[in-house]
Design a protein around this motif. Structure first.
Motif, PDB file in Angstrom:
ATOM      1  N   SER A  34     -19.859  -0.225 -25.545  1.00 30.49           N
ATOM      2  CA  SER A  34     -19.227   0.403 -26.704  1.00 30.49           C
ATOM      3  C   SER A  34     -20.176   0.448 -27.886  1.00 30.49           C
ATOM      4  N   ALA A  48     -17.129   4.604 -30.057  1.00 30.18           N
ATOM      5  CA  ALA A  48     -17.098   5.223 -28.734  1.00 30.18           C
ATOM      6  C   ALA A  48     -17.285   4.145 -27.683  1.00 30.18           C
ATOM      7  N   LEU A  57     -14.927   7.926 -20.795  1.00 33.98           N
ATOM      8  CA  LEU A  57     -15.484   7.953 -22.148  1.00 33.98           C
ATOM      9  C   LEU A  57     -14.341   8.066 -23.147  1.00 33.98           C
ATOM     10  N   THR A  58     -14.433   7.303 -24.220  1.00 33.27           N
ATOM     11  CA  THR A  58     -13.424   7.353 -25.264  1.00 33.27           C
ATOM     12  C   THR A  58     -14.109   7.437 -26.616  1.00 33.27           C
ATOM     13  N   TYR A  59     -13.549   8.262 -27.504  1.00 39.06           N
ATOM     14  CA  TYR A  59     -14.104   8.417 -28.846  1.00 39.06           C
ATOM     15  C   TYR A  59     -13.023   8.201 -29.899  1.00 39.06           C
ATOM     16  N   LYS A  64     -14.878  12.612 -32.844  1.00 40.94           N
ATOM     17  CA  LYS A  64     -14.689  13.571 -31.743  1.00 40.94           C
ATOM     18  C   LYS A  64     -15.291  14.930 -32.090  1.00 40.94           C
ATOM     19  N   THR A  68     -21.685  11.941 -29.185  1.00 38.70           N
ATOM     20  CA  THR A  68     -21.644  11.887 -27.726  1.00 38.70           C
ATOM     21  C   THR A  68     -22.309  10.608 -27.251  1.00 38.70           C
ATOM     22  N   MET A  69     -21.578   9.847 -26.453  1.00 37.34           N
ATOM     23  CA  MET A  69     -22.124   8.629 -25.864  1.00 37.34           C
ATOM     24  C   MET A  69     -22.546   8.914 -24.429  1.00 37.34           C
ATOM     25  N   LEU A  80     -26.059   6.946 -28.346  1.00 41.38           N
ATOM     26  CA  LEU A  80     -25.031   7.603 -29.140  1.00 41.38           C
ATOM     27  C   LEU A  80     -25.724   8.730 -29.903  1.00 41.38           C
TER      28      LEU A  80
END
Length: 115
Positions: A34, A48, A57-59, A64, A68-69, A80
Protein backbone atom coordinates in the motif's frame (compact mmCIF):
# COMPACT_ATOMS: atom_id res chain seq x y z
CA UNK A 1 13.56 -6.74 5.95
CA UNK A 2 12.66 -3.26 4.79
CA UNK A 3 11.00 -1.07 2.19
CA UNK A 4 12.66 2.07 0.89
CA UNK A 5 10.76 4.81 -0.88
CA UNK A 6 12.29 7.13 -3.44
CA UNK A 7 11.32 9.52 -6.20
CA UNK A 8 9.69 12.32 -4.26
CA UNK A 9 10.40 15.94 -5.00
CA UNK A 10 9.00 19.29 -6.00
CA UNK A 11 6.61 19.52 -8.93
CA UNK A 12 4.26 22.17 -10.26
CA UNK A 13 0.52 21.80 -10.09
CA UNK A 14 -0.68 19.67 -13.00
CA UNK A 15 2.63 17.85 -13.22
CA UNK A 16 3.56 14.21 -12.75
CA UNK A 17 5.83 12.24 -10.49
CA UNK A 18 6.53 8.56 -9.92
CA UNK A 19 7.51 7.30 -6.50
CA UNK A 20 9.02 3.88 -5.95
CA UNK A 21 9.09 1.42 -3.09
CA UNK A 22 11.90 -1.12 -3.19
CA UNK A 23 11.50 -4.14 -0.95
CA UNK A 24 14.44 -6.06 0.43
CA UNK A 25 14.65 -9.13 2.61
CA UNK A 26 11.28 -10.41 1.51
CA UNK A 27 9.26 -11.02 -1.66
CA UNK A 28 6.88 -8.13 -2.14
CA UNK A 29 4.54 -10.10 -4.38
CA UNK A 30 3.58 -12.19 -1.37
CA UNK A 31 2.45 -9.15 0.60
CA UNK A 32 -0.37 -6.67 0.38
CA UNK A 33 1.38 -3.46 -0.62
CA UNK A 34 0.00 0.00 0.00
CA UNK A 35 0.83 3.65 -0.38
CA UNK A 36 -0.19 6.04 2.37
CA UNK A 37 0.41 9.74 2.72
CA UNK A 38 0.53 12.20 5.56
CA UNK A 39 0.18 15.92 5.03
CA UNK A 40 1.36 18.43 7.64
CA UNK A 41 -1.04 18.53 10.56
CA UNK A 42 -3.15 15.69 9.20
CA UNK A 43 -3.49 11.99 9.87
CA UNK A 44 -1.94 9.39 7.63
CA UNK A 45 -4.37 8.23 4.95
CA UNK A 46 -4.50 5.35 2.49
CA UNK A 47 -3.84 6.33 -1.11
CA UNK A 48 -3.72 3.03 -2.98
CA UNK A 49 -3.20 -0.64 -2.35
CA UNK A 50 -2.58 -3.84 -4.27
CA UNK A 51 -3.28 -7.23 -2.80
CA UNK A 52 -1.05 -10.27 -2.79
CA UNK A 53 0.05 -11.28 -6.26
CA UNK A 54 -1.61 -8.16 -7.67
CA UNK A 55 -5.12 -9.54 -7.67
CA UNK A 56 -6.94 -6.37 -6.57
CA UNK A 57 -6.12 -2.68 -6.87
CA UNK A 58 -7.87 -0.12 -4.70
CA UNK A 59 -7.65 3.67 -4.80
CA UNK A 60 -8.84 6.42 -2.53
CA UNK A 61 -11.54 8.53 -4.13
CA UNK A 62 -9.35 11.61 -4.08
CA UNK A 63 -6.76 10.02 -6.43
CA UNK A 64 -8.96 7.94 -8.72
CA UNK A 65 -8.22 8.68 -12.33
CA UNK A 66 -4.98 10.48 -11.47
CA UNK A 67 -2.76 7.96 -9.64
CA UNK A 68 -1.81 4.46 -10.75
CA UNK A 69 -0.19 1.83 -8.57
CA UNK A 70 1.77 -0.99 -10.14
CA UNK A 71 4.18 -3.81 -9.31
CA UNK A 72 7.37 -5.02 -10.91
CA UNK A 73 7.95 -8.44 -9.40
CA UNK A 74 11.29 -8.85 -11.14
CA UNK A 75 12.56 -5.74 -9.36
CA UNK A 76 10.67 -6.47 -6.13
CA UNK A 77 9.34 -2.95 -6.35
CA UNK A 78 6.00 -1.19 -6.38
CA UNK A 79 5.33 2.19 -7.92
CA UNK A 80 2.85 5.01 -7.63
CA UNK A 81 2.50 7.06 -10.80
CA UNK A 82 0.96 10.40 -9.91
CA UNK A 83 -0.48 12.58 -12.66
CA UNK A 84 -2.42 15.85 -12.60
CA UNK A 85 -0.93 16.64 -9.23
CA UNK A 86 -2.60 19.23 -7.04
CA UNK A 87 -1.21 21.31 -4.16
CA UNK A 88 -3.38 19.25 -1.81
CA UNK A 89 -1.37 16.16 -2.82
CA UNK A 90 1.58 17.63 -0.92
CA UNK A 91 2.56 15.09 1.73
CA UNK A 92 5.08 12.51 2.79
CA UNK A 93 4.27 9.31 0.94
CA UNK A 94 4.85 6.05 2.79
CA UNK A 95 5.06 2.49 1.52
CA UNK A 96 3.58 -0.34 3.58
CA UNK A 97 3.97 -4.09 3.19
CA UNK A 98 1.70 -6.35 5.20
CA UNK A 99 0.87 -9.99 5.71
CA UNK A 100 -0.35 -11.92 8.70
CA UNK A 101 3.14 -12.00 10.22
CA UNK A 102 4.63 -8.61 9.33
CA UNK A 103 3.69 -4.96 8.97
CA UNK A 104 6.58 -3.05 7.39
CA UNK A 105 6.78 0.74 6.91
CA UNK A 106 9.29 2.78 5.01
CA UNK A 107 10.72 6.12 6.03
CA UNK A 108 8.68 8.02 3.46
CA UNK A 109 9.43 10.26 0.51
CA UNK A 110 8.29 13.87 0.42
CA UNK A 111 6.18 15.17 -2.45
CA UNK A 112 5.59 18.89 -2.73
CA UNK A 113 3.21 20.32 -5.32
CA UNK A 114 3.49 24.05 -5.91
CA UNK A 115 0.55 26.11 -7.13
Amino acid sequence: VQVVESGGGLVQSGGSLRVSCAASGFTASGYDMSWYRQAPGKERELVASITTFGSTLTYADFVKGRFTMSRDNAKNTVYLQMNSLKPEDTAVYYCNARNIWRNIWGQGTRVTVSS
